[in-house]
Design a protein around this motif. Structure first.
Motif, PDB file in Angstrom:
ATOM      1  N   GLY A 136     -52.362 -47.503  31.758  1.00 40.15           N
ATOM      2  CA  GLY A 136     -51.998 -47.419  30.359  1.00 40.15           C
ATOM      3  C   GLY A 136     -51.067 -48.546  29.968  1.00 40.15           C
ATOM      4  N   ILE A 137     -50.821 -48.679  28.670  1.00 41.75           N
ATOM      5  CA  ILE A 137     -50.056 -49.802  28.151  1.00 41.75           C
ATOM      6  C   ILE A 137     -48.646 -49.846  28.741  1.00 41.75           C
ATOM      7  N   MET A 138     -47.942 -48.721  28.728  1.00 47.55           N
ATOM      8  CA  MET A 138     -46.542 -48.741  29.155  1.00 47.55           C
ATOM      9  C   MET A 138     -46.388 -49.013  30.645  1.00 47.55           C
ATOM     10  N   SER A 139     -47.167 -48.327  31.459  1.00 46.51           N
ATOM     11  CA  SER A 139     -47.025 -48.549  32.903  1.00 46.51           C
ATOM     12  C   SER A 139     -47.441 -49.969  33.273  1.00 46.51           C
ATOM     13  N   ALA A 140     -48.426 -50.524  32.554  1.00 45.84           N
ATOM     14  CA  ALA A 140     -48.834 -51.907  32.804  1.00 45.84           C
ATOM     15  C   ALA A 140     -47.727 -52.870  32.388  1.00 45.84           C
ATOM     16  N   ALA A 141     -47.110 -52.614  31.232  1.00 44.94           N
ATOM     17  CA  ALA A 141     -46.007 -53.466  30.779  1.00 44.94           C
ATOM     18  C   ALA A 141     -44.849 -53.430  31.772  1.00 44.94           C
TER      19      ALA A 141
END
Length: 555
Positions: free
Chosen positions: A535-540
């Motif tokens: 997901g976006i947050m864990s990737a960021a």
């Protein structure tokens, strides 16, 4: 810093409170809990806001706030306070641990991919003086939006730039959901949210329990981040495909081969640190890495379908009313385990959203979900997916999961004739489990009157022919269980479309404690495509973490 938790504000379903009204209610509660005057509150920061609908339709917003007092000893205030929801807290503030003050004579770190992992990695490296070069196979977000809109209207797929490839990665054409299960002990998560806000995201993502930006706003956010990276001395090249990495006899990466997607011209860029933030759909890159003997292994993921219901049905279930004026479109989260032990669960749930054609290879079709910032579409949709692992792939090959995905996508493309195939759940269930009774939802979803809310062409077809029999049976079993959790969820009129095959990477590119590939020096696997995020947050957050690894090696 004093933290006050469990502050409840009853919601007026007909009118949303202004920010000033909310602030006043929070200050009043804090003053009573701490036995102080409003003038003694120096600062009040909302840390978390959630919705408590357990007594629906009587619904509350629940707040956690951090309070700084002026002219008072906070320790003494806490000693006098008898409220169990009041405590002392030290906020964790993230700071990037390295600075590059002299880059003369050093090679720039290269980042492959400008999804959340690559973008945040590049952002931190650029802000701290490391001047990264980001290489993205797809187009910039403005051109990409035009290409994707054209695809949705005509069905003409651009394999270089699409819903999967281009500035911002796959997350750009999603809901912009920012919730994550990753613990934030180092403060990277909150720092990432602040970076989003710095670049145009709404401030409420800093404290919403289920924060989201929306596809429409997210496009501008990623563009602003790119411009910041350039201002700080970094470089971003679009339509630049990394077709090969070059490794010397000491297992050290030496350069990357880059193909200009417009001209076909190639260039070798010398480098000693390469961040591999390729995303979960870069199948050609996975094969190139396999040929280069980069250490990888297949990993479990999940496949299934998108399921649509009227948003009013979900609102009624979650809030007790169909159209509350003061509340956002209701989300949901569902999980079940089948009798055979398979997990079935909702994924990437999009309130008031669209099902979108998210294909990236010709002759293959995949779907995803997307919402705009207002989440005001007529339908709620979510992936309902079933866990699969290497034993389901029919091969021990490291890339067997990729080929498993491709076969499902080929079947979906064939069944829909290139359009998104859609089937009413009543027909799907009858084909798979004819022994089960037909279900209606007592008027909440009249059979076969609900219509898809989609971006991309669609057609009604036999969606039940896409997955193998055991996965179809698991899907139906899960849907029937979910019907006992949300009234009407398993009604005949629910819409099923497919195939949802890109839930996460089918491989993990193994890395060691310093963030480098197990067997290639200078190669840093990163984010969702490498198997370290979802997901976006864990990737960021993983991008920020890998930026630290790269910086540590360079200084």
């Amino acid at each position: 810093m004093i933290r006050v938790n469990q502050i409840k504000i009853k919601i007026d379903l007909e009118r949303a409170f202004s920010k000033e009204e909310v602030k006043g209610k929070l200050e009043k509660h804090v003053c009573k809990a701490l036995r102080v005057d409003r003038g003694q509150i120096e600062n009040l920061e909302i840390i978390r806001r959630s919705i408590d609908a357990r007594k629906k339709p009587e619904i509350y917003e629940v707040y956690m706030v951090d309070v700084k007092l002026k002219g008072l000893d906070e320790g003494k205030v806490l000693k006098k306070c008898k409220d169990k929801n009041v405590s002392f807290v030290e906020q964790v503030v993230y700071e990037f641990p390295y600075k590059c003050v002299n880059v003369a004579g050093t090679k720039r770190p290269v980042i492959i991919g400008s999804g959340p992992a690559g973008l945040f990695c590049g952002y931190e490296l650029a802000r701290n003086g490391f001047k990264p070069l980001i290489l993205e196979r797809g187009a910039d977000v403005d051109k990409r939006t035009e290409i994707v809109e054209h695809f949705w209207e005509t069905g003409e797929l651009d394999e270089r730039t699409n819903v999967q490839f281009g500035e911002g990665g796959a997350g750009t054409f999603s809901d912009g959901k920012l919730n994550t299960m990753v613990k934030d002990k180092d403060g990277r998560g909150r720092a990432a949210l602040k970076i989003f806000v710095e670049n145009g995201a709404p401030e409420d993502i800093l404290y919403d329990a289920k924060p989201h930006i929306g596809t429409d706003i997210l496009r501008n956010v990623v563009k602003n981040m790119r411009n910041r990276i350039i201002e700080w001395g970094g470089e971003v090249r679009f339509e630049s495909l990394v077709s090969e990495i070059n490794i010397d006899g000491n297992s050290q990466i030496t350069s990357v081969k880059v193909v200009d997607q417009n001209t076909g011209n190639t260039e070798n860029i010398e480098c000693s640190e390469v961040v591999l933030a390729i995303g979960h759909s870069a199948r050609d890159t996975f094969y190139m890495l396999s040929d280069k003997k980069v250490d990888m292994k297949p990993k479990p993921f999940a496949v299934g379908f998108r399921v649509e219901h009227p948003q009013t049905l979900i609102n009624l279930s979650q809030y007790g009313v169909e159209s509350p004026k003061a509340l956002p479109a209701a989300p949901y989260k569902l999980t079940a385990t089948t009798d055979e032990g398979r997990g079935v669960y909702s994924f990437c749930m999009c309130p008031g959203g669209f099902v979108v054609n998210a294909s990236s290879e010709k002759g293959r079709l995949a779907v995803n979900g997307m919402s705009y910032s207002k989440r005001d579409g007529k339908n709620a949709n979510s992936a309902i997916i079933i866990t699969v692992d290497p034993k389901d792939f029919g091969s021990e090959d490291v890339l067997s999961g990729v080929e498993f995905q491709r076969k499902l996508e080929e079947k979906a493309y064939e069944i829909g004739g290139g359009k998104i195939p859609v089937e009413y759940y009543g027909d799907f269930r009858k084909a798979i489990r004819p022994d089960l009774e037909s279900k209606t939802s007592d008027g909440l979803v009249e059979d076969r009157t609900n219509t898809p809310n989609m971006r991309g062409q669609y057609t009604f077809a036999n969606v039940h022919e896409i997955l193998p029999k055991d996965l179809n049976e698991a899907f139906v079993e899960g849907m029937e269980k979910f019907g006992r959790m949300i009234k009407g969820y398993n009604s005949d009129g629910a819409l099923v479309s497919g195939v949802e095959s890109r839930t996460s990477s089918p491989v993990r590119i193994n890395r060691d404690e310093s963030g480098e590939s197990i067997n290639v020096k200078g190669l840093f696997p990163c984010g969702e495509g490498a198997g370290y995020a979802g997901g976006i947050m864990s990737a960021a957050m993983d991008g920020m973490k890998v930026a630290e690894f790269v910086a540590a090696k360079m200084i």
